[in-house]
Enzyme design. Structure first.
Site, PDB file in Angstrom:
ATOM      1  N   HIS A 180      38.724  40.332  39.879  1.00 52.15           N
ATOM      2  CA  HIS A 180      39.513  41.563  39.880  1.00 52.15           C
ATOM      3  C   HIS A 180      40.864  41.360  39.213  1.00 52.15           C
ATOM      4  O   HIS A 180      41.607  40.440  39.572  1.00 52.15           O
ATOM      5  CB  HIS A 180      39.724  42.043  41.316  1.00 52.15           C
ATOM      6  CG  HIS A 180      38.459  42.509  41.952  1.00 52.15           C
ATOM      7  ND1 HIS A 180      38.202  43.836  42.162  1.00 52.15           N
ATOM      8  CD2 HIS A 180      37.365  41.835  42.375  1.00 52.15           C
ATOM      9  CE1 HIS A 180      36.996  43.964  42.716  1.00 52.15           C
ATOM     10  NE2 HIS A 180      36.474  42.758  42.856  1.00 52.15           N
ATOM     11  N   GLN A 238      34.449  47.575  44.486  1.00 47.10           N
ATOM     12  CA  GLN A 238      33.246  46.747  44.408  1.00 47.10           C
ATOM     13  C   GLN A 238      32.284  47.007  45.565  1.00 47.10           C
ATOM     14  O   GLN A 238      31.076  47.047  45.367  1.00 47.10           O
ATOM     15  CB  GLN A 238      33.632  45.269  44.363  1.00 47.10           C
ATOM     16  CG  GLN A 238      32.445  44.348  44.208  1.00 47.10           C
ATOM     17  CD  GLN A 238      32.837  42.900  44.022  1.00 47.10           C
ATOM     18  OE1 GLN A 238      33.908  42.604  43.506  1.00 47.10           O
ATOM     19  NE2 GLN A 238      31.971  42.000  44.436  1.00 47.10           N
ATOM     20  N   CYS A 258      43.517  43.136  39.536  1.00 50.17           N
ATOM     21  CA  CYS A 258      44.632  43.321  40.469  1.00 50.17           C
ATOM     22  C   CYS A 258      44.880  42.052  41.287  1.00 50.17           C
ATOM     23  O   CYS A 258      46.020  41.730  41.589  1.00 50.17           O
ATOM     24  CB  CYS A 258      44.402  44.527  41.369  1.00 50.17           C
ATOM     25  SG  CYS A 258      42.866  44.493  42.304  1.00 50.17           S
ATOM     26  N   CYS A 267      39.077  49.341  38.959  1.00 45.18           N
ATOM     27  CA  CYS A 267      39.452  49.471  40.363  1.00 45.18           C
ATOM     28  C   CYS A 267      40.223  50.775  40.569  1.00 45.18           C
ATOM     29  O   CYS A 267      41.185  51.048  39.855  1.00 45.18           O
ATOM     30  CB  CYS A 267      40.309  48.271  40.772  1.00 45.18           C
ATOM     31  SG  CYS A 267      40.997  48.403  42.420  1.00 45.18           S
ATOM     32  N   GLU A 268      39.795  51.547  41.520  1.00 46.48           N
ATOM     33  CA  GLU A 268      40.438  52.840  41.749  1.00 46.48           C
ATOM     34  C   GLU A 268      41.806  52.706  42.397  1.00 46.48           C
ATOM     35  O   GLU A 268      42.569  53.672  42.432  1.00 46.48           O
ATOM     36  CB  GLU A 268      39.541  53.757  42.578  1.00 46.48           C
ATOM     37  CG  GLU A 268      39.299  53.297  43.979  1.00 46.48           C
ATOM     38  CD  GLU A 268      38.300  54.180  44.699  1.00 46.48           C
ATOM     39  OE1 GLU A 268      38.494  54.395  45.905  1.00 46.48           O
ATOM     40  OE2 GLU A 268      37.329  54.655  44.084  1.00 46.48           O
ATOM     41  N   HIS A 269      42.143  51.539  42.897  1.00 45.69           N
ATOM     42  CA  HIS A 269      43.443  51.363  43.547  1.00 45.69           C
ATOM     43  C   HIS A 269      44.581  51.158  42.552  1.00 45.69           C
ATOM     44  O   HIS A 269      45.696  51.635  42.775  1.00 45.69           O
ATOM     45  CB  HIS A 269      43.408  50.183  44.514  1.00 45.69           C
ATOM     46  CG  HIS A 269      42.465  50.385  45.652  1.00 45.69           C
ATOM     47  ND1 HIS A 269      41.860  49.341  46.312  1.00 45.69           N
ATOM     48  CD2 HIS A 269      41.999  51.505  46.236  1.00 45.69           C
ATOM     49  CE1 HIS A 269      41.071  49.818  47.261  1.00 45.69           C
ATOM     50  NE2 HIS A 269      41.134  51.127  47.226  1.00 45.69           N
ATOM     51  N   HIS A 270      44.326  50.428  41.455  1.00 44.01           N
ATOM     52  CA  HIS A 270      45.382  50.122  40.489  1.00 44.01           C
ATOM     53  C   HIS A 270      45.005  50.478  39.048  1.00 44.01           C
ATOM     54  O   HIS A 270      45.787  50.257  38.141  1.00 44.01           O
ATOM     55  CB  HIS A 270      45.732  48.628  40.548  1.00 44.01           C
ATOM     56  CG  HIS A 270      46.203  48.193  41.886  1.00 44.01           C
ATOM     57  ND1 HIS A 270      45.388  47.511  42.770  1.00 44.01           N
ATOM     58  CD2 HIS A 270      47.391  48.355  42.515  1.00 44.01           C
ATOM     59  CE1 HIS A 270      46.059  47.261  43.876  1.00 44.01           C
ATOM     60  NE2 HIS A 270      47.274  47.757  43.749  1.00 44.01           N
TER      61      HIS A 270
END
Length: 191
Positions: free
Chosen positions: A148, A120, A150, A79-82
């Site tokens: 996920h 995703q 996260c 995941c590019e966020h976390h």
């Protein structure tokens, strides 16, 4: 594109120091190298073109048959966020035009797209778009069901939740055609 392992190692050492730990202590001494090795694997798709896997498709003219559905293709992405992993299965269907491809090429497309910082929703769309670009099919349907890290390990703490995303192109955007394929996928979407 190649991962700069030395730079990753320096960054991981700095991160360990920033959280108040000693990157030189026994348990962490090799961690920066291990993380650099893992990142080289996790992000091997950065700068790669997934359509390359479809270049050797076979031109079969008008004799293509009906839908091709490959279910339960396992994948893991970050995941590019976390920068936490998400993993699950993809179900990929295409209605051939004049071209078909070896079944092993479809997981290769998915794995290339998954091996980069990703979300995703975009992963699902990019798999569909790669098949359209590489095969020029009459239709494409991609369903991704993933859990996920996260969502499971922080914030909401929902370790049993999964997310389902769908992308359709061409004739498989039609509700009846999509419903038929979703029925073929069956219980796998809901695990």
């Amino acid at each position: 594109m190649s991962i700069d392992r030395e730079r990753v190692q320096r960054a991981v050492s700095e991160l360990l120091a920033a959280i108040g730990d000693d990157p030189a202590r026994d348990g962490l001494h090799e961690t920066p190298r291990r993380v650099a090795d893992a990142y080289a694997e996790f992000f091997r798709g950065v700068g790669s073109d997934p359509v390359e896997h479809l270049r050797d498709s076979l031109d079969v003219g008008e004799q293509t048959g009906e839908v091709v559905l490959l279910r339960d293709i396992e994948f893991t992405s970050m995941c590019e966020h976390h920068l936490l992993p998400f993993s699950g299965v993809a179900h990929v269907a295409y209605l051939p035009g004049a071209k078909i491809v070896g079944l092993g090429r479809i997981p290769a497309v998915l794995r290339t797209i998954a091996a980069r910082p990703q979300i995703q929703e975009r992963l699902t769309d990019e798999v569909a778009d790669a098949l359209v670009q590489g095969l020029d099919p009459a239709g494409v349907l991609v369903v991704v069901d993933a859990s996920h890290g996260c969502l499971a390990t922080r914030g909401a703490n929902q370790s049993n939740a999964s997310t389902v995303t769908l992308a359709s192109r061409g004739s498989l955007t039609e509700p009846v055609a999509r419903a038929e394929l979703l029925a073929l996928i069956g219980e796998r979407v809901t695990r």
